[in-house]
Enzyme design. Structure first.
Site, mmCIF file in Angstrom:
data_model
loop_
_atom_site.group_PDB
_atom_site.id
_atom_site.type_symbol
_atom_site.label_atom_id
_atom_site.label_comp_id
_atom_site.label_asym_id
_atom_site.label_seq_id
_atom_site.Cartn_x
_atom_site.Cartn_y
_atom_site.Cartn_z
ATOM 1 N N ILE A 1 0.850 -1.184 0.000
ATOM 2 C CA ILE A 1 0.000 0.000 0.000
ATOM 3 C C ILE A 1 0.888 1.238 0.000
ATOM 4 O O ILE A 1 1.738 1.403 0.879
ATOM 5 C CB ILE A 1 -0.937 0.012 1.224
ATOM 6 N N LYS A 2 0.685 2.102 -0.999
ATOM 7 C CA LYS A 2 1.512 3.306 -1.137
ATOM 8 C C LYS A 2 0.944 4.448 -0.306
ATOM 9 O O LYS A 2 -0.222 4.826 -0.459
ATOM 10 C CB LYS A 2 1.574 3.749 -2.608
ATOM 11 N N ILE A 3 1.786 4.989 0.575
ATOM 12 C CA ILE A 3 1.409 6.125 1.422
ATOM 13 C C ILE A 3 2.435 7.235 1.219
ATOM 14 O O ILE A 3 3.636 7.007 1.363
ATOM 15 C CB ILE A 3 1.367 5.720 2.908
#
Length: 368
Positions: free
Chosen positions: A139-141
């Site tokens: 998951i890209k944050i």
């Protein structure tokens, strides 16, 4: 003959493709890149999804189903993108299994409109992870200041994270701390640390683009001699931070509990300046335990003619510091540049998301 991409892999560089589409999955094109060009992962972003939707009819049936069900645009985007990521995760599952989850990774981005809301970002990260339901999803944050607590919270829940939009060494150190803090909390929560992975996406070419523009405006020979050097210097010093982070008691305690290092990932590796070598951000950033995410054009160039000579980072730290010092010496503020790049980067993320929403909205309207 050993190909340049094989040499990169042998040197400890994981090649991830910066692209994904349903067409690429269905046609076998992505599988071919895995087999022939050493691709062991994929990153995505809203622009990539918008381009895929606009260019291919592979989504037509699903769009019609979503339109008939009265699905709103946000839910439609979630469904379409997570379906592609889930399918890619399945394709890369054998690599993930063979590498104990280090590679075989597929990244998907949290809605960037939430970037200044840590709680909402963490909640969206958890929803994306649950919706995809594959252990090799990342998951890209974004690494905004507000994003740091959401990185910690997401890691603490046992969800693997691709921390994106890193430009400065100071922010990278904060990202490392956020990851370690998340691992410490995960350990307290009884999570198995060996199943948690992370990469820290350090942007490269955009640093050169902005600093080179300022060097050209200065116009001196001294400034001209520094063109095309800041991006590599900055990234190499980030690798030094990575090495230093592993040489601490804090890390050793986590490693003993099964933790995985947060690997540096070189993002924005397509060369923007045609006067620079098109594989500059590939051959100049070779070191163990790194990831290089390449647009297909850069991947093809690397496969065709990259000259891979082994580690090009270790031992360059004094020289890299000198480059940044010289850039400061001609009147360019590093802090100002990286702050501007983060602001612009977040705006680009938001614009890309708006583009994706509009693309899906148009497709739904046309299907109704």
């Amino acid at each position: 003959m050993t190909t340049p991409t094989q040499k990169l892999s042998d040197a400890g560089v994981s090649i991830w493709l910066d692209d994904l589409s349903r067409q690429r999955l269905a046609s076998g094109g992505l599988q071919a890149l895995i087999e022939e060009k050493n691709v062991v992962g994929v990153t995505t972003n809203p622009t990539i999804f918008a381009a895929a939707l606009a260019a291919h009819d592979a989504y037509e049936e699903q769009v019609q189903e979503l339109a008939a069900a009265g699905t709103d645009v946000d839910e439609a985007v979630l469904t379409i993108t997570t379906d592609d990521v889930r399918a890619a995760c399945d394709l890369f599952a054998p690599i993930a299994e063979a590498t104990q989850g280090v590679d075989g990774r597929v990244s998907i981005e949290v809605d960037p409109r939430l970037a200044q809301d840590a709680e909402a970002t963490a909640a969206m990260a958890a929803r994306l992870s649950a919706t995809i339901d594959r252990p090799n999803a990342l998951i890209k944050i974004p690494a905004t200041e507000a994003g740091l607590p959401s990185i910690t919270a997401t890691i603490a829940e046992g969800i693997s994270v691709n921390v994106t939009l890193i430009f400065s060494l100071e922010r990278y150190r904060a990202v490392v701390n956020a990851y370690l803090l998340g691992l410490e909390q995960a350990l307290e929560n009884g999570k198995d640390l060996s199943g948690i992975h992370s990469v820290a996406s350090f942007f490269v070419s955009r640093v050169d683009t902005e600093i080179d523009k300022r060097l050209e405006a200065i116009g001196t020979d001294e400034a001209a001699a520094l063109k095309g050097r800041a991006g590599l210097a900055n990234a190499r010093l980030a690798y030094q931070v990575f090495e230093e982070s592993l040489d601490t008691e804090r890390w050793r305690r986590l490693a003993a509990a099964g933790a995985n290092p947060q690997r540096p990932l070189w993002a924005s590796t397509g060369v923007k300046d045609p006067s620079l070598p098109d594989t500059l951000y590939v051959t100049g950033l070779v070191a163990p335990h790194t990831v290089n995410t390449m647009p297909e054009k850069t991947l093809e160039a690397a496969y065709d003619h990259a000259e891979v000579t082994g580690d090009t980072i270790t031992g360059t730290y004094a020289q890299s510091n000198a480059v940044l010092d010289e850039i400061a010496g001609v009147g360019i503020s590093y802090d100002e540049v990286v702050a501007q790049l983060e602001t612009e980067g977040l705006t680009k993320f938001e614009d890309s998301w708006a583009e994706l929403l509009q693309t899906v909205r148009t497709a739904l309207d046309n299907a109704r």
